[in-house]
Motif scaffolding. Structure first.
Motif, short mmCIF file in Angstrom:
data_model
loop_
_atom_site.label_atom_id
_atom_site.label_comp_id
_atom_site.label_asym_id
_atom_site.label_seq_id
_atom_site.Cartn_x
_atom_site.Cartn_y
_atom_site.Cartn_z
N VAL A 185 -73.50 7.85 13.18
CA VAL A 185 -74.85 7.99 13.31
C VAL A 185 -75.41 8.31 14.53
N ASP A 186 -76.18 9.27 15.10
CA ASP A 186 -76.78 9.60 16.04
C ASP A 186 -78.28 9.36 16.17
N PHE A 187 -78.35 8.09 16.76
CA PHE A 187 -79.94 7.43 16.47
C PHE A 187 -80.76 8.37 17.27
N ARG A 188 -80.37 9.04 18.35
CA ARG A 188 -81.10 9.94 19.19
C ARG A 188 -81.87 11.21 18.32
N THR A 189 -81.05 11.74 17.63
CA THR A 189 -81.42 12.97 16.76
C THR A 189 -81.83 12.32 15.18
N LYS A 190 -81.50 11.35 15.07
CA LYS A 190 -81.56 10.65 13.55
C LYS A 190 -81.10 11.33 12.55
N THR A 191 -79.47 11.64 13.00
CA THR A 191 -78.62 12.29 11.82
C THR A 191 -77.41 11.40 11.91
N TRP A 192 -76.74 11.86 10.61
CA TRP A 192 -75.50 11.17 10.33
C TRP A 192 -74.39 12.22 9.91
N THR A 193 -73.21 12.03 10.61
CA THR A 193 -72.09 12.87 10.20
C THR A 193 -71.43 12.11 8.91
N LEU A 228 -79.02 -6.30 3.14
CA LEU A 228 -79.23 -5.34 2.08
C LEU A 228 -80.40 -4.59 2.30
N VAL A 229 -80.15 -3.21 1.99
CA VAL A 229 -81.65 -2.12 2.34
C VAL A 229 -82.36 -2.16 1.00
N GLU A 230 -83.37 -1.88 1.49
CA GLU A 230 -84.69 -1.81 0.26
C GLU A 230 -84.71 -0.18 -0.07
N TYR A 231 -84.04 0.71 0.12
CA TYR A 231 -84.09 1.96 -0.47
C TYR A 231 -82.89 2.63 -1.20
N GLU A 232 -83.18 3.62 -1.77
CA GLU A 232 -82.04 4.29 -2.44
C GLU A 232 -80.89 4.92 -1.46
N PRO A 233 -79.63 5.04 -1.98
CA PRO A 233 -78.61 5.49 -0.87
C PRO A 233 -78.97 6.89 -0.61
N VAL A 234 -78.58 6.93 0.74
CA VAL A 234 -78.78 8.24 1.35
C VAL A 234 -77.40 8.97 1.12
N ARG A 235 -77.67 10.31 0.62
CA ARG A 235 -76.45 10.89 0.05
C ARG A 235 -76.09 12.25 1.00
N CYS A 236 -75.08 12.63 1.05
CA CYS A 236 -74.48 13.85 1.83
C CYS A 236 -75.25 15.08 1.35
N LYS A 237 -75.55 16.01 2.29
CA LYS A 237 -76.19 17.28 1.71
C LYS A 237 -75.39 18.05 0.91
N VAL A 238 -74.08 18.25 1.09
CA VAL A 238 -73.02 19.05 0.29
C VAL A 238 -73.00 18.38 -0.92
N GLY A 239 -73.38 19.07 -2.02
CA GLY A 239 -73.51 18.93 -3.39
C GLY A 239 -72.30 18.34 -3.71
N SER A 240 -71.05 18.91 -3.67
CA SER A 240 -69.74 18.56 -4.04
C SER A 240 -69.33 17.39 -3.43
N CYS A 241 -69.62 16.71 -2.38
CA CYS A 241 -69.27 15.71 -1.53
C CYS A 241 -69.45 14.58 -2.39
N GLY A 242 -70.83 14.20 -2.45
CA GLY A 242 -71.29 12.97 -3.16
C GLY A 242 -71.27 11.70 -2.35
N SER A 243 -70.76 11.76 -1.01
CA SER A 243 -70.75 10.83 -0.22
C SER A 243 -72.12 10.12 0.15
N VAL A 244 -72.04 8.76 0.61
CA VAL A 244 -73.32 8.19 1.07
C VAL A 244 -73.12 7.79 2.34
N LEU A 245 -74.37 7.52 3.08
CA LEU A 245 -74.29 6.71 4.31
C LEU A 245 -73.52 5.45 4.22
N ASN A 246 -72.77 5.12 5.14
CA ASN A 246 -72.03 3.95 4.99
C ASN A 246 -71.39 3.66 6.48
N PRO A 247 -70.73 2.38 6.50
CA PRO A 247 -70.48 1.85 7.80
C PRO A 247 -69.33 2.91 8.67
#
Length: 99
Positions: A83-91, A60-79
């Protein structure tokens, strides 16, 4: 010889072991190999997935869910997110937004 074939079929038909491992139960244990075989099936192919199945050793992670920037999407970071660890971004897998 018949006993060996029957026991092999029973082992292949044990759906509970697969369901216990990954939370998925399929309507068939073998998928059709050709278009003709698929046309002969009278029971539809399907899958029952249990996303809230208890998993042993889940981290389990010890922080709040990371949400998508698009307001209407509502998705969270999931498996399923890329994830691009080099640029520290996720799609986001739903709207393809880089976050």
């Amino acid at each position: 010889r018949r006993f060996y074939i029957a026991s092999a079929l029973l082992a292949a038909m044990d759906v509970r072991s697969g369901e216990a491992a990954n939370g998925m139960r399929m309507s068939w244990n073998i998928w059709p190999c050709s278009q003709q075989d698929a046309a002969k099936i009278v029971v539809p192919l399907g899958c029952l997935y249990t996303p809230l199945k208890a998993v042993d050793g889940l981290q389990l992670v010890e922080y709040e869910p990371v949400r998508c920037k698009v307001g209407s999407c509502g998705s969270v970071l999931n498996p399923c997110s890329f994830v691009d660890f080099r640029t520290k971004t996720w799609t986001c897998p739903f709207c393809s937004q880089a976050n």
